[in-house]
Scaffold this active site. Structure first.
Site, PDB file in Angstrom:
ATOM      1  CB  THR A  78      -7.740   0.709  -5.203  1.00 22.52           C
ATOM      2  OG1 THR A  78      -7.799  -0.675  -4.859  1.00 22.52           O
ATOM      3  CG2 THR A  78      -6.567   0.953  -6.138  1.00 22.52           C
ATOM      4  CB  SER A 106      -8.941   4.831  -1.014  1.00 17.48           C
ATOM      5  OG  SER A 106      -7.754   5.503  -0.614  1.00 17.48           O
ATOM      6  CD  GLN A 128      -7.637   3.717   3.540  1.00 11.85           C
ATOM      7  OE1 GLN A 128      -7.995   4.525   2.688  1.00 11.85           O
ATOM      8  NE2 GLN A 128      -6.534   3.877   4.251  1.00 11.85           N
ATOM      9  CE1 TYR A 130      -3.055   4.745   4.502  1.00  9.50           C
ATOM     10  CE2 TYR A 130      -4.462   5.930   2.953  1.00  9.50           C
ATOM     11  CZ  TYR A 130      -3.585   4.895   3.238  1.00  9.50           C
ATOM     12  OH  TYR A 130      -3.246   4.002   2.245  1.00  9.50           O
ATOM     13  CB  THR A 156      -4.534   1.783   6.251  1.00 10.92           C
ATOM     14  OG1 THR A 156      -5.501   1.384   5.276  1.00 10.92           O
ATOM     15  CG2 THR A 156      -3.161   1.316   5.798  1.00 10.92           C
ATOM     16  CE  LYS A 232      -6.575  -2.855   2.885  1.00 10.13           C
ATOM     17  NZ  LYS A 232      -5.132  -2.834   2.628  1.00 10.13           N
ATOM     18  CG  HIS A 256      -0.515  -1.041   1.776  1.00 12.20           C
ATOM     19  ND1 HIS A 256      -0.944  -0.298   2.850  1.00 12.20           N
ATOM     20  CD2 HIS A 256      -0.752  -0.262   0.691  1.00 12.20           C
ATOM     21  CE1 HIS A 256      -1.396   0.878   2.426  1.00 12.20           C
ATOM     22  NE2 HIS A 256      -1.297   0.916   1.115  1.00 12.20           N
ATOM     23  N   GLY A 288      -4.804  -9.379  -0.855  1.00 10.06           N
ATOM     24  CA  GLY A 288      -3.445  -9.509  -1.378  1.00 10.06           C
ATOM     25  C   GLY A 288      -3.228 -10.819  -2.096  1.00 10.06           C
ATOM     26  CB  VAL A 290      -7.547 -12.819  -3.916  1.00 13.38           C
ATOM     27  CG1 VAL A 290      -8.778 -13.556  -4.430  1.00 13.38           C
ATOM     28  CG2 VAL A 290      -7.286 -13.162  -2.451  1.00 13.38           C
ATOM     29  NE  ARG A 291      -3.793 -10.337  -9.036  1.00 17.11           N
ATOM     30  CZ  ARG A 291      -3.791  -9.635  -7.911  1.00 17.11           C
ATOM     31  NH1 ARG A 291      -4.708  -9.879  -6.980  1.00 17.11           N
ATOM     32  NH2 ARG A 291      -2.907  -8.681  -7.696  1.00 17.11           N
ATOM     33  N   GLY A 310      -8.125  -5.762  -4.810  1.00 12.42           N
ATOM     34  CA  GLY A 310      -7.734  -4.399  -5.127  1.00 12.42           C
ATOM     35  C   GLY A 310      -7.468  -4.230  -6.605  1.00 12.42           C
ATOM     36  NE  ARG A 311      -0.955  -4.146  -7.670  1.00 19.20           N
ATOM     37  CZ  ARG A 311      -0.433  -4.461  -6.484  1.00 19.20           C
ATOM     38  NH1 ARG A 311      -0.924  -5.496  -5.805  1.00 19.20           N
ATOM     39  NH2 ARG A 311       0.556  -3.756  -5.971  1.00 19.20           N
TER      40      ARG A 311
END
Length: 365
Positions: A78, A106, A128, A130, A156, A232, A256, A288, A290-291, A310-311
């Site tokens: 993130t 990141s 991660q 780019y 990514t 990813k 993403h 993505g 998962v809570r 992530g979040r």
């Protein structure tokens, strides 16, 4: 009020984060259909528990790329975490280490590779990546990751351009002036500036990321490093097969966080076909949506060997720094351990595909 679940941390984080940062972290692309789908798709899956099994002794540890971790939940990359807390990525990395799991840094971090390595020397760290127009920039990042002790590269592959995130456009998103992208030194790569036309992060990406990247660049990346490569952002069996054929160590099924192509499937929807296609040739991960611990159970039942958050980590970081991230991971681990027991399992190997079915199986009744 005590914080009992991830939703409590999320609401608390929403109350303390500045709007510019909050909207950046929580928003998705377009009308945010895929963002919402990431959660809805998990909710459409039903658990089928087995009963009257001895579950008095349970083990939630697993192995990822040959390394033992204490839970099958890691930290996804993130960007720009010092917007959430002054210690940013360093705090999150230490939290992952305290919990005995993986932290992924990141490229667009506000703490450098070297800072994170020094702050969390005992944490299992991945980097991660780019691919920039200037390949020397990417190659230098790879070399620094190797030197700093990172154990894998996470490329990514779903971001030749960034998705249109309306919240960032409205806010004319820019990185706060006291922060910079810490993995770089040149002003063209360290700053995400405010623009008159819209999102500063999208302008950064459009100026510096290479839109012409192809599978040839995966070959190139593998040729310049001995680190295992995770791809990813894959959502189809076809692309997963190409990646496996090129020697990827793992495929990370991801949209993403709903931030790229709005209308793309939720990762949990795409997971089964990818597992069928390559699950016997490389590891398969998911991020993505998962809570909670039952989401982890569902993903593992459908073939993922690891899931990434992530979040949720950002919400914990914003609330109480390193301790907040530890608390969030502890919640998820406790919930997963509880789900394991109530489903009649003692370890991850006990989780079988037939323990998860789509809701349509019951709608016919």
């Amino acid at each position: 009020m005590s914080l009992a679940c991830l939703r409590d941390y999320e609401l608390r984080a929403h109350s303390v984060l500045p709007k510019n940062a909050l909207d950046y972290y929580k928003s998705g692309a377009g009308e945010e259909f895929s963002l919402q789908l990431n959660r809805d798709a998990f909710n459409r899956l039903r658990l089928q528990p087995r009963v009257l099994r001895d579950v008095s002794c349970r083990d939630v540890s697993t192995t990822v790329l040959g390394c033992r971790v204490t839970l099958p939940v890691g930290i996804a990359p993130t960007a720009m975490q010092r917007m959430a807390h002054p210690e940013g990525e360093c705090a999150t990395a230490r939290a992952a280490g305290a919990m005995g799991t993986v932290f992924t840094l990141s490229t667009l971090s506000t703490s450098s590779l070297e800072q994170v390595a020094a702050a969390a020397p005992d944490t299992l760290k991945w980097f991660q990546l780019y691919i920039y127009k200037d390949r020397k920039v990417t190659q230098q990042l790879v070399q620094r990751a190797e030197k700093a002790g990172f154990k894998a590269l996470v490329l990514t592959v779903d971001a030749p351009v960034f998705g249109i995130r309306n919240a960032d456009v409205r806010n004319k998103f820019s990185l706060p002036p006291h922060l910079a992208l810490a993995n770089f030194t040149d002003s063209t790569t360290t700053h995400v500036n405010q623009t008159e036309s819209g999102s500063g992060i999208n302008e950064y990406v459009n100026n510096l990321f290479d839109q012409s990247i192809s599978w040839e660049d995966v070959k190139w990346l593998k040729s310049i490093t001995r680190l295992p490569l995770v791809l990813k952002g894959i959502l189809t069996a076809e692309d997963a097969i190409i990646g496996a054929n090129m020697g990827a160590a793992a495929i990370q099924v991801s949209n993403h966080g709903g931030r790229q192509l709005d209308g793309a499937p939720a990762p949990i929807e795409a997971l089964p076909e990818i597992v069928r296609a390559v699950g016997d040739r490389c590891e398969v991960y998911l991020d993505g949506g998962v809570r909670q611990g039952t989401d982890v159970f569902k993903a593992l039942a459908l073939g993922a060997s690891m899931v990434f958050l992530g979040r949720p980590a950002i919400w914990g970081l914003a609330v109480e720094g390193e301790k907040g991230v530890v608390d969030v991971l502890t919640l998820i681990k406790r919930e997963f351990n509880h789900a394991l027991a109530l489903a009649g399992c003692t370890c991850i190997a006990d989780i079988k595909p037939n323990m998860v079915v789509h809701e349509s199986r019951y709608s016919r009744l």
